[in-house]
Design an enzyme around this catalytic site. Structure first.
Site, PDB file in Angstrom:
ATOM      1  N   ASP A  45       0.984  -1.291   0.029  1.00 31.02           N
ATOM      2  CA  ASP A  45       0.048  -0.060  -0.120  1.00 31.02           C
ATOM      3  C   ASP A  45       1.104   1.352  -0.039  1.00 31.02           C
ATOM      4  O   ASP A  45       1.566   1.466   0.868  1.00 31.02           O
ATOM      5  CB  ASP A  45      -0.876   0.164   1.319  1.00 31.02           C
ATOM      6  CG  ASP A  45      -1.848   1.062   1.334  1.00 31.02           C
ATOM      7  OD1 ASP A  45      -3.044   1.047   0.654  1.00 31.02           O
ATOM      8  OD2 ASP A  45      -1.482   2.173   1.946  1.00 31.02           O
ATOM      9  N   LYS A  75      -2.760   5.948  -4.486  1.00 30.79           N
ATOM     10  CA  LYS A  75      -3.757   6.841  -4.133  1.00 30.79           C
ATOM     11  C   LYS A  75      -3.399   8.204  -4.892  1.00 30.79           C
ATOM     12  O   LYS A  75      -2.411   8.563  -5.062  1.00 30.79           O
ATOM     13  CB  LYS A  75      -3.747   7.117  -2.848  1.00 30.79           C
ATOM     14  CG  LYS A  75      -3.704   5.941  -1.783  1.00 30.79           C
ATOM     15  CD  LYS A  75      -3.866   5.882  -0.633  1.00 30.79           C
ATOM     16  CE  LYS A  75      -3.496   4.907   0.316  1.00 30.79           C
ATOM     17  NZ  LYS A  75      -2.083   4.747   0.678  1.00 30.79           N
ATOM     18  N   HIS A 108      -7.522   9.684  -2.061  1.00 28.10           N
ATOM     19  CA  HIS A 108      -6.822   9.707  -0.666  1.00 28.10           C
ATOM     20  C   HIS A 108      -7.644  10.306   0.348  1.00 28.10           C
ATOM     21  O   HIS A 108      -7.685   9.659   1.248  1.00 28.10           O
ATOM     22  CB  HIS A 108      -5.448  10.394  -1.068  1.00 28.10           C
ATOM     23  CG  HIS A 108      -4.488   9.897  -0.078  1.00 28.10           C
ATOM     24  ND1 HIS A 108      -3.268   9.658  -0.265  1.00 28.10           N
ATOM     25  CD2 HIS A 108      -4.746   9.393   1.278  1.00 28.10           C
ATOM     26  CE1 HIS A 108      -2.519   9.127   0.812  1.00 28.10           C
ATOM     27  NE2 HIS A 108      -3.442   9.140   1.730  1.00 28.10           N
TER      28      HIS A 108
END
Ligand code: NAD
Length: 278
Positions: A45, A75, A108
């Site tokens: 991530d 993101k 995000h």
């Protein structure tokens, strides 16, 4: 080490536990991600704003692991919601990652004061349609934000990635997500080390009962609630510890004990409130 897989509402699967690289310094990211891949992590991530997508990409390229065995999330940052900026932003992220698609692309933050998250979500739908992201979701969206994007587009995000740990369980968002087949990704799963989570009695006693560390007990609590987690560490020993949470099970009483650590008034939040982030 077998990490459980979660099926998303679009039919794709995600490893329930991964490695998050927020605050991993760019110069150290290739080393840290390479170690995580060696240890067995297959889900990474990152985010454009973390400034370390190149290091993630370098580690992936050097690993030789087949692309379809990896799950990579990045993101869209807050200043790129308008116009065609999201299209440029995903292209830049993919170039830095050395990939032709990510497995999951997230808005995000909703930045509600800018009132442009519906547009950003519409752009992510196009990015998915063009195959630049296999799945799309959001992060830090509260119930009004979630309801608005679904009403505007009919497209339900596969995940909402939110601050969530024992002192701050976000039950309103988690309940909405459960009712709408949205998976919760818990960021800051260890409370970012900002309060004495590991010394709290229900955590310490559960850890002792299963001969695991308090961090493992907390990560196991997330797993048994069905949350997706990607704890961050740059130390190999902790990377090994944090993925080793699939060989024991907390009892219902232990789960309830940790559940009770949330005071219920929002005071357990350790980071920014989504309405305040621009
Ligand atoms: P975290 O709860 O994972 O805490 C990380 C800290 O916990 C580390 O600095 C380390 O000191 C400590 N730690 C890690 N493993 C430990 C262990 N086994 N024992 C003792 N201490 C340990 O917090 P995080 O890094 O903020 O969250 C995890 C990931 O979530 C991030 O890396 C990032 O990918 C994501 N994230 C997303 C957002 C968002 O807005 N979407 C915000 C913050 C984080």
């Amino acid at each position: 080490m077998t990490v459980s897989q979660i099926t998303l509402n679009d039919g794709n699967t995600i490893p329930q536990l991964g490695y998050g690289v927020f605050k991993v310094p760019p110069a150290d990211t290739e080393r840290a991600v390479s170690e995580a891949l060696e240890v067995g992590y297959r889900h990474i991530d990152t985010a454009a704003i973390y400034g370390n997508e190149e290091g993630v990409g370098a580690a992936i390229a050097a690993s030789g692991i087949p692309r379809d065995e990896l799950f990579v999330t990045t993101k869209l940052w807050n200043d790129r919601h308008d116009g065609d900026e999201p299209d440029a932003a995903i292209d830049e992220s993919l170039s830095k990652l050395g990939l032709d698609r990510v497995d999951l692309y997230l808005v995000h933050w909703p930045t509600p004061m800018r009132d442009n998250y519906v547009h950003a979500w519409e752009k992510l739908i196009g990015i998915r349609e063009r195959g630049r992201a296999t799945s799309i979701g959001v992060s830090n969206f509260l119930v009004p934000h979630l309801e608005r994007i679904v009403a505007a587009t009919g497209v339900v995000p596969v995940v909402d990635q939110i601050e969530l740990h024992p002192a701050y369980q976000q039950r309103e968002v988690a309940d909405w997500a459960a009712a709408h087949d949205v998976r919760v990704e818990a960021w800051g799963p260890l409370g970012q080390g900002k309060y004495d989570l590991f010394g709290a009695e229900p955590v310490a006693s559960a850890a002792a009962a299963h001969a695991v560390t308090p961090a493992q007990a907390v990560l196991r609590w997330h797993i048994q609630h069905g949350f997706i987690v990607f704890p961050k560490s740059v130390r190999r020993a902790r990377l090994e510890e944090n993925i080793d949470v699939f060989g024991f099970e907390l009892t219902d009483a232990e789960m309830r004990g940790i559940d009770a650590l949330d005071p219920g008034d929002g005071s357990g939040r350790v980071s920014a409130h989504p309405d305040d982030v621009d």
